[in-house]
Design a protein around this motif. Sequence first.
Motif, PDB file in Angstrom:
ATOM      1  N   SER A  17       0.874  -1.234  -0.008  1.00  0.00           N
ATOM      2  CA  SER A  17      -0.058  -0.004  -0.182  1.00  0.00           C
ATOM      3  C   SER A  17       0.768   1.255   0.105  1.00  0.00           C
ATOM      4  O   SER A  17       1.965   1.272   0.376  1.00  0.00           O
ATOM      5  CB  SER A  17      -1.011  -0.061   1.100  1.00  0.00           C
ATOM      6  N   LEU A  18       0.240   2.306  -0.440  1.00  0.00           N
ATOM      7  CA  LEU A  18       0.869   3.750  -0.463  1.00  0.00           C
ATOM      8  C   LEU A  18       0.039   4.796  -0.315  1.00  0.00           C
ATOM      9  O   LEU A  18      -1.423   4.650  -0.566  1.00  0.00           O
ATOM     10  CB  LEU A  18       1.612   3.951  -1.923  1.00  0.00           C
ATOM     11  N   ARG A  19       0.051   5.930   0.347  1.00  0.00           N
ATOM     12  CA  ARG A  19      -0.812   7.091   0.356  1.00  0.00           C
ATOM     13  C   ARG A  19       0.136   8.106  -0.371  1.00  0.00           C
ATOM     14  O   ARG A  19       1.154   8.602   0.237  1.00  0.00           O
ATOM     15  CB  ARG A  19      -1.281   7.305   1.710  1.00  0.00           C
ATOM     16  N   LEU A  20      -0.724   8.610  -1.324  1.00  0.00           N
ATOM     17  CA  LEU A  20       0.066   9.983  -2.073  1.00  0.00           C
ATOM     18  C   LEU A  20      -0.673  10.952  -1.483  1.00  0.00           C
ATOM     19  O   LEU A  20      -1.718  10.984  -1.112  1.00  0.00           O
ATOM     20  CB  LEU A  20      -0.334   9.787  -3.566  1.00  0.00           C
ATOM     21  N   SER A  21      -0.003  12.287  -1.512  1.00  0.00           N
ATOM     22  CA  SER A  21      -0.496  13.570  -1.290  1.00  0.00           C
ATOM     23  C   SER A  21      -0.125  14.619  -2.096  1.00  0.00           C
ATOM     24  O   SER A  21       0.773  14.538  -2.763  1.00  0.00           O
ATOM     25  CB  SER A  21       0.069  13.858   0.210  1.00  0.00           C
ATOM     26  N   CYS A  22      -1.202  15.439  -2.168  1.00  0.00           N
ATOM     27  CA  CYS A  22      -1.002  16.482  -3.081  1.00  0.00           C
ATOM     28  C   CYS A  22      -1.424  17.838  -2.367  1.00  0.00           C
ATOM     29  O   CYS A  22      -2.818  17.871  -1.965  1.00  0.00           O
ATOM     30  CB  CYS A  22      -1.795  16.375  -4.408  1.00  0.00           C
ATOM     31  N   VAL A  23      -0.597  18.648  -2.159  1.00  0.00           N
ATOM     32  CA  VAL A  23      -0.665  19.865  -1.505  1.00  0.00           C
ATOM     33  C   VAL A  23      -1.022  21.111  -2.762  1.00  0.00           C
ATOM     34  O   VAL A  23      -0.402  21.269  -3.441  1.00  0.00           O
ATOM     35  CB  VAL A  23       0.481  20.248  -0.480  1.00  0.00           C
ATOM     36  N   ALA A  24      -2.142  21.903  -2.340  1.00  0.00           N
ATOM     37  CA  ALA A  24      -2.414  22.985  -3.479  1.00  0.00           C
ATOM     38  C   ALA A  24      -2.184  24.317  -2.613  1.00  0.00           C
ATOM     39  O   ALA A  24      -2.385  24.492  -1.381  1.00  0.00           O
ATOM     40  CB  ALA A  24      -3.764  22.739  -3.802  1.00  0.00           C
ATOM     41  N   SER A  25      -1.839  25.228  -3.178  1.00  0.00           N
ATOM     42  CA  SER A  25      -1.479  26.539  -2.741  1.00  0.00           C
ATOM     43  C   SER A  25      -2.818  27.513  -3.239  1.00  0.00           C
ATOM     44  O   SER A  25      -3.856  26.707  -3.925  1.00  0.00           O
ATOM     45  CB  SER A  25      -0.587  27.267  -3.746  1.00  0.00           C
ATOM     46  N   GLY A  26      -3.145  28.375  -2.744  1.00  0.00           N
ATOM     47  CA  GLY A  26      -4.244  29.216  -2.639  1.00  0.00           C
ATOM     48  C   GLY A  26      -5.228  29.029  -1.786  1.00  0.00           C
ATOM     49  O   GLY A  26      -5.261  28.210  -0.923  1.00  0.00           O
ATOM     50  N   ARG A  27      -6.229  29.991  -1.592  1.00  0.00           N
ATOM     51  CA  ARG A  27      -7.170  30.134  -0.537  1.00  0.00           C
ATOM     52  C   ARG A  27      -8.542  29.534  -1.144  1.00  0.00           C
ATOM     53  O   ARG A  27      -9.447  29.491  -0.278  1.00  0.00           O
ATOM     54  CB  ARG A  27      -7.801  31.266  -0.052  1.00  0.00           C
ATOM     55  N   THR A  28      -8.796  28.898  -2.154  1.00  0.00           N
ATOM     56  CA  THR A  28      -9.888  28.407  -2.981  1.00  0.00           C
ATOM     57  C   THR A  28      -9.818  27.353  -3.251  1.00  0.00           C
ATOM     58  O   THR A  28     -10.507  26.748  -4.125  1.00  0.00           O
ATOM     59  CB  THR A  28     -10.292  29.361  -4.149  1.00  0.00           C
ATOM     60  N   PHE A  29      -9.023  26.535  -2.663  1.00  0.00           N
ATOM     61  CA  PHE A  29      -8.855  24.865  -2.826  1.00  0.00           C
ATOM     62  C   PHE A  29     -10.201  24.419  -2.741  1.00  0.00           C
ATOM     63  O   PHE A  29     -10.696  23.297  -3.632  1.00  0.00           O
ATOM     64  CB  PHE A  29      -7.874  24.354  -1.470  1.00  0.00           C
ATOM     65  N   GLY A  30     -11.272  24.734  -1.957  1.00  0.00           N
ATOM     66  CA  GLY A  30     -12.472  24.084  -1.452  1.00  0.00           C
ATOM     67  C   GLY A  30     -13.526  24.252  -2.660  1.00  0.00           C
ATOM     68  O   GLY A  30     -14.565  23.716  -2.647  1.00  0.00           O
ATOM     69  N   ASN A  31     -12.886  25.055  -3.765  1.00  0.00           N
ATOM     70  CA  ASN A  31     -13.897  25.410  -4.775  1.00  0.00           C
ATOM     71  C   ASN A  31     -13.562  24.466  -6.013  1.00  0.00           C
ATOM     72  O   ASN A  31     -14.200  24.292  -7.067  1.00  0.00           O
ATOM     73  CB  ASN A  31     -13.629  26.763  -5.502  1.00  0.00           C
ATOM     74  N   TYR A  32     -12.509  23.745  -5.915  1.00  0.00           N
ATOM     75  CA  TYR A  32     -11.930  22.870  -6.984  1.00  0.00           C
ATOM     76  C   TYR A  32     -11.905  21.402  -6.531  1.00  0.00           C
ATOM     77  O   TYR A  32     -11.758  21.007  -5.701  1.00  0.00           O
ATOM     78  CB  TYR A  32     -10.577  23.233  -6.985  1.00  0.00           C
ATOM     79  N   ALA A  33     -12.649  20.849  -7.876  1.00  0.00           N
ATOM     80  CA  ALA A  33     -12.607  19.306  -8.176  1.00  0.00           C
ATOM     81  C   ALA A  33     -11.043  19.110  -8.060  1.00  0.00           C
ATOM     82  O   ALA A  33     -10.675  19.729  -8.757  1.00  0.00           O
ATOM     83  CB  ALA A  33     -13.516  18.831  -9.201  1.00  0.00           C
ATOM     84  N   MET A  34     -10.717  17.851  -7.586  1.00  0.00           N
ATOM     85  CA  MET A  34      -9.346  17.392  -7.804  1.00  0.00           C
ATOM     86  C   MET A  34      -9.360  15.983  -8.337  1.00  0.00           C
ATOM     87  O   MET A  34     -10.357  15.181  -7.789  1.00  0.00           O
ATOM     88  CB  MET A  34      -8.873  17.463  -6.380  1.00  0.00           C
ATOM     89  N   GLY A  35      -8.258  15.611  -8.831  1.00  0.00           N
ATOM     90  CA  GLY A  35      -8.373  14.298  -9.466  1.00  0.00           C
ATOM     91  C   GLY A  35      -6.928  14.024  -9.463  1.00  0.00           C
ATOM     92  O   GLY A  35      -5.821  14.860  -9.276  1.00  0.00           O
ATOM     93  N   TRP A  36      -6.608  12.542  -9.584  1.00  0.00           N
ATOM     94  CA  TRP A  36      -5.402  11.878  -9.691  1.00  0.00           C
ATOM     95  C   TRP A  36      -5.342  11.332 -11.271  1.00  0.00           C
ATOM     96  O   TRP A  36      -6.172  10.495 -11.672  1.00  0.00           O
ATOM     97  CB  TRP A  36      -5.179  11.075  -8.696  1.00  0.00           C
ATOM     98  N   PHE A  37      -4.311  11.538 -11.602  1.00  0.00           N
ATOM     99  CA  PHE A  37      -3.709  10.752 -13.095  1.00  0.00           C
ATOM    100  C   PHE A  37      -2.339   9.819 -13.019  1.00  0.00           C
ATOM    101  O   PHE A  37      -1.871  10.276 -12.211  1.00  0.00           O
ATOM    102  CB  PHE A  37      -3.608  11.901 -14.052  1.00  0.00           C
ATOM    103  N   ARG A  38      -2.398   9.228 -13.987  1.00  0.00           N
ATOM    104  CA  ARG A  38      -1.038   8.245 -14.067  1.00  0.00           C
ATOM    105  C   ARG A  38      -0.589   8.029 -15.329  1.00  0.00           C
ATOM    106  O   ARG A  38      -1.518   8.180 -16.309  1.00  0.00           O
ATOM    107  CB  ARG A  38      -1.217   7.102 -13.315  1.00  0.00           C
TER     108      ARG A  38
END
Length: 123
Positions: A17-38
């Motif tokens: 198992s692994l857990r990936l993390s992604c930290v976003a800049s900015g104050r409007t993170f909660g307005n964005y849908a987020m996704g993972w690609f490979r």
Amino acid sequence: QVQLVESGGRLVQAGGSLRLSCVASGRTFGNYAMGWFRQAPGKERNFVASISASGSSTYYANSVKGRFTISRDNAKNTVYLQMNSLEPEDTAVYDCAASRFPVATVTPAFHFRGQGTQVTVSS
């Protein structure tokens, strides 16, 4: 603009198992849908999972359904990808992406992406 920085990729044995993390800049993170690609070597970049801006809805590629879980913590501007039962076929560079839309499930709907983190699964 949104800047995204992924972490957590490494070499792991099949079944692990692994857990990936992604930290976003900015104050409007909660307005964005987020996704993972490979993207595996020599192959196109593919959608893995996404989560709505509110976190109430999640979407997965068939190849990872039941094994991977996407989640987000809007207070920490972070999206996660928990990957279980990893297979050698999961080896790829994983990147996270942000969409200006509250829900996004296709590549063109994502407007920002990070540099990626390498996940290697050995057999």
